[in-house]
Design a protein around this motif. Structure first.
Motif, mmCIF file in Angstrom:
data_model
loop_
_atom_site.group_PDB
_atom_site.id
_atom_site.type_symbol
_atom_site.label_atom_id
_atom_site.label_comp_id
_atom_site.label_asym_id
_atom_site.label_seq_id
_atom_site.Cartn_x
_atom_site.Cartn_y
_atom_site.Cartn_z
ATOM 1 N N ALA A 27 0.841 -1.203 0.000
ATOM 2 C CA ALA A 27 0.000 0.000 0.000
ATOM 3 C C ALA A 27 0.877 1.254 0.000
ATOM 4 O O ALA A 27 0.884 2.019 0.965
ATOM 5 N N PRO A 28 1.628 1.473 -1.080
ATOM 6 C CA PRO A 28 2.565 2.597 -1.091
ATOM 7 C C PRO A 28 1.889 3.968 -0.950
ATOM 8 O O PRO A 28 2.458 4.868 -0.330
ATOM 9 N N ARG A 29 0.690 4.118 -1.488
ATOM 10 C CA ARG A 29 -0.006 5.405 -1.337
ATOM 11 C C ARG A 29 -0.366 5.665 0.130
ATOM 12 O O ARG A 29 -0.302 6.789 0.606
ATOM 13 N N ARG A 30 -0.738 4.614 0.820
ATOM 14 C CA ARG A 30 -1.046 4.735 2.248
ATOM 15 C C ARG A 30 0.221 5.095 3.044
ATOM 16 O O ARG A 30 0.171 5.895 3.979
ATOM 17 N N LEU A 32 2.764 6.779 1.861
ATOM 18 C CA LEU A 32 3.044 8.191 1.569
ATOM 19 C C LEU A 32 2.089 9.109 2.327
ATOM 20 O O LEU A 32 2.493 10.182 2.785
ATOM 21 N N ALA A 33 0.842 8.692 2.481
ATOM 22 C CA ALA A 33 -0.112 9.493 3.259
ATOM 23 C C ALA A 33 0.319 9.565 4.722
ATOM 24 O O ALA A 33 0.212 10.611 5.365
ATOM 25 N N ALA A 102 6.499 13.634 0.806
ATOM 26 C CA ALA A 102 5.401 12.738 0.419
ATOM 27 C C ALA A 102 4.843 13.104 -0.953
ATOM 28 O O ALA A 102 4.411 12.228 -1.700
ATOM 29 N N PRO A 106 7.803 9.201 -5.791
ATOM 30 C CA PRO A 106 6.847 8.450 -6.616
ATOM 31 C C PRO A 106 6.453 7.125 -5.970
ATOM 32 O O PRO A 106 7.233 6.525 -5.221
ATOM 33 N N VAL A 107 5.250 6.689 -6.263
ATOM 34 C CA VAL A 107 4.718 5.446 -5.695
ATOM 35 C C VAL A 107 5.646 4.275 -6.013
ATOM 36 O O VAL A 107 5.928 3.443 -5.141
ATOM 37 N N TRP A 108 6.147 4.219 -7.231
ATOM 38 C CA TRP A 108 7.019 3.104 -7.608
ATOM 39 C C TRP A 108 8.282 3.075 -6.742
ATOM 40 O O TRP A 108 8.781 2.007 -6.421
ATOM 41 N N VAL A 110 8.548 3.979 -3.618
ATOM 42 C CA VAL A 110 8.191 3.436 -2.297
ATOM 43 C C VAL A 110 8.253 1.919 -2.348
ATOM 44 O O VAL A 110 8.801 1.277 -1.446
ATOM 45 N N ARG A 111 7.712 1.344 -3.420
ATOM 46 C CA ARG A 111 7.743 -0.121 -3.563
ATOM 47 C C ARG A 111 9.175 -0.638 -3.729
ATOM 48 O O ARG A 111 9.521 -1.692 -3.215
#
Length: 129
Positions: A27-30, A32-33, A102, A106-108, A110-111
């Motif tokens: 849940a990379p967006r989570r 970052l939030a 944040a 980028p989301v990628w 974080v993964r």
């Protein structure tokens, strides 16, 4: 007794890092939030700094009985010093800095770094057990 508590706290920190890595992977967006929320309220800001102080102290206490005493002692000292500095600076700076990162990570990415968090957590546990 203090050493046992410090060891348990260090293991908990390792488990936290593993859990954080799993969150970052699934849940990379989570994740970052959550980063964006750091420093957002006084409770979150000082709660984070309090946990950082506890983790740093635990690493310093357990360092002598670990596989990498100097490294753990330095990491613990860094956590303590950085927590004190962040407590002394205006909270809005911490909040703005967290939101700034944040919004730019980028989301990628974080993964991609998620396995590093898992590895750090596992190595920390291995180091102190």
């Amino acid at each position: 007794m203090i050493a046992i508590g410090a060891q348990g706290t260090a293991v908990a920190l390792g488990l936290w890092m593993i859990g954080l890595g799993v969150l970052m992977a699934v849940a990379p967006r989570r994740a970052l939030a959550a980063l964006a929320a750091m420093g957002g309220t006084a409770r979150v800001h000082f709660g984070e700094m309090g946990l950082r102080l506890i983790a740093g102290a635990a690493l310093m206490v357990v360092s002598g009985a670990s596989r990498f005493p100097q490294a753990l002692w330095l990491i613990g000292a860094f956590l303590i010093v950085s927590a004190v500095v962040l407590m002394l600076l205006p909270r809005r700076w911490h909040s703005a800095y967290s939101r700034w990162w944040a919004a730019r990570i980028p989301v990628w990415a974080v993964r991609v770094v998620a396995p590093t968090s898992v590895l750090i957590g596992a190595v920390l546990i291995w180091t102190v057990v």
